[in-house]
Design an enzyme around this catalytic site. Structure first.
Site, PDB file in Angstrom:
ATOM      1  CG  ASP A  84      -2.120   8.099   3.801  1.00 11.60           C
ATOM      2  OD1 ASP A  84      -2.695   7.555   2.840  1.00 11.60           O
ATOM      3  OD2 ASP A  84      -2.427   7.881   4.993  1.00 11.60           O
ATOM      4  CG  HIS A  85      -5.957   9.834   2.477  1.00  9.28           C
ATOM      5  ND1 HIS A  85      -7.040   9.430   1.724  1.00  9.28           N
ATOM      6  CD2 HIS A  85      -5.704   8.828   3.350  1.00  9.28           C
ATOM      7  CE1 HIS A  85      -7.431   8.232   2.140  1.00  9.28           C
ATOM      8  NE2 HIS A  85      -6.637   7.851   3.118  1.00  9.28           N
ATOM      9  CG  ASP A 105      -8.449  10.926  -1.267  1.00  8.31           C
ATOM     10  OD1 ASP A 105      -9.334  10.647  -2.099  1.00  8.31           O
ATOM     11  OD2 ASP A 105      -8.597  10.809  -0.036  1.00  8.31           O
ATOM     12  CD  GLU A 135      -9.772   7.044  -1.037  1.00  3.34           C
ATOM     13  OE1 GLU A 135     -10.851   7.209  -0.452  1.00  3.34           O
ATOM     14  OE2 GLU A 135      -8.665   7.298  -0.523  1.00  3.34           O
ATOM     15  CG  HIS A 177      -8.942   6.407   7.418  1.00  4.80           C
ATOM     16  ND1 HIS A 177      -9.512   7.219   6.466  1.00  4.80           N
ATOM     17  CD2 HIS A 177      -7.916   5.776   6.804  1.00  4.80           C
ATOM     18  CE1 HIS A 177      -8.849   7.103   5.333  1.00  4.80           C
ATOM     19  NE2 HIS A 177      -7.877   6.225   5.509  1.00  4.80           N
ATOM     20  CG  HIS A 207      -6.396   3.736   2.581  1.00  6.30           C
ATOM     21  ND1 HIS A 207      -5.788   4.948   2.835  1.00  6.30           N
ATOM     22  CD2 HIS A 207      -6.011   3.385   1.329  1.00  6.30           C
ATOM     23  CE1 HIS A 207      -5.075   5.310   1.774  1.00  6.30           C
ATOM     24  NE2 HIS A 207      -5.203   4.376   0.845  1.00  6.30           N
ATOM     25  N   GLY A 208      -7.072   1.854   6.440  1.00  9.96           N
ATOM     26  CA  GLY A 208      -7.755   1.542   7.689  1.00  9.96           C
ATOM     27  C   GLY A 208      -7.432   0.156   8.199  1.00  9.96           C
ATOM     28  N   GLY A 209      -6.127  -0.206   8.187  1.00 11.47           N
ATOM     29  CA  GLY A 209      -5.719  -1.560   8.560  1.00 11.47           C
ATOM     30  C   GLY A 209      -5.813  -1.877  10.038  1.00 11.47           C
ATOM     31  CG  ASN A 229      -2.383   2.630   3.785  1.00 13.63           C
ATOM     32  OD1 ASN A 229      -1.704   1.882   3.093  1.00 13.63           O
ATOM     33  ND2 ASN A 229      -2.839   3.785   3.337  1.00 13.63           N
TER      34      ASN A 229
END
Length: 287
Positions: A84-85, A105, A135, A177, A207-209, A229
């Site tokens: 991730d990232h 990223d 991204e 996030h 992202h940032g779910g 995510n």
């Protein structure tokens, strides 16, 4: 065995649901996620940040743990292990460590540099049979030291990155996030629709779910989001359950201080939160 995420996300995009990326932090997180995925017959992606991998010793340690759990638990559902990232260095490390998927990223680079670096990582990942996420437009808030202002992605830039052959694409649409602040304007569905149209059906990533209202999640899925995510919400669930166990004095009763007993309420809280996400995203029974 673990698989890359390309097929599961293409299937989700066509089926009108999303696959959860559950970010893992330790053995309990991993076991909780995998056991619930099997129980709910849901595909799942284990997300790993560079900081989480360092806490668990290394990317190679995480790979070994995930592979052994998959085998020993007798799992049959599709599971991907995904960086991730990822930075340049972390992407190379995960390719060597046997991850099945990476996210490069490059959103903080000038766009031309993001294009060049993403193109190189697409070639490297695909040569190893790995899927790759890129991204465009930084995601707001902070994810393990990676800070984004929450820019709205440019649909034309998304088209250019998608054309490099990435398997799925994260694009900023007002998501952040961490926990969403008061006065948050919500997701920009007009931008999301334009990105979907520009990218020709490539699975999109949200992202940032944590904390996005259910109706926004459902609308995002209808507009092409096939991967969502989740991290902060699991941490909050774990912390609340662990705090209650200690505040109730259970750690002082008998051998309640045994870490297997002390951590179990948090472990079960993670499982319940993961189940709720599978249900919300529509992935139950899709394995």
């Amino acid at each position: 065995m673990l698989v890359n995420a390309k097929e599961m996300l293409q299937k989700a995009a066509k089926g009108g649901y999303a696959v959860a990326q559950i970010n893992i932090n330790n053995l309990e997180w991993t076991k909780a996620t995998l056991t619930m995925a099997q129980e709910q017959k849901s595909p799942v992606i284990l997300g790993v940040t560079g900081g989480a991998a360092k806490w668990m010793v290394s990317f190679a340690t995480v790979t070994a743990m995930a592979k052994e759990m998959y085998k020993s638990l007798g799992l049959t559902v599709p599971v991907a292990i995904h960086l991730d990232h990822g930075s340049d260095e972390q992407c190379h490390a995960c390719i060597e460590a046997g991850f099945t998927s990476i996210m490069f990223d490059g959103s903080h680079y000038p766009f031309a540099e993001n294009i060049a670096k993403t193109k190189d990582f697409v070639a490297l990942a695909h040569a190893k049979g790995m899927s790759i996420e890129a991204e465009v437009g930084s995601i707001g808030g902070e994810e393990d030291g990676v800070v984004g202002a929450g820019d709205l992605a440019d649909p034309e830039e998304c088209r250019q990155i998608a054309a490099l052959g990435v398997d799925f694409l994260a694009a900023g649409i007002g998501n952040i996030h961490g926990q969403y602040p008061e006065g948050w304007l919500g997701l920009d569905f007009d931008v999301l629709g334009k990105i979907r149209d520009a990218c020709g059906g490539i699975p999109l990533v949200l992202h940032g779910g944590t904390g996005i209202p259910a109706e926004m999640i459902q609308k995002a899925i209808s507009l092409g989001v096939a991967k969502i995510n989740v991290n902060t919400e699991l941490q909050l669930s774990f912390a609340a359950a662990t705090r209650k166990y200690i505040e109730d004095g259970k750690d002082k009763a008998g051998k309640g201080f045994d870490p297997r007993k002390l951590l179990n309420p948090g472990y079960e809280a993670i499982r319940q939160t993961v189940k709720e996400k599978f249900e919300l995203f529509g992935s139950v029974g899709k394995a």
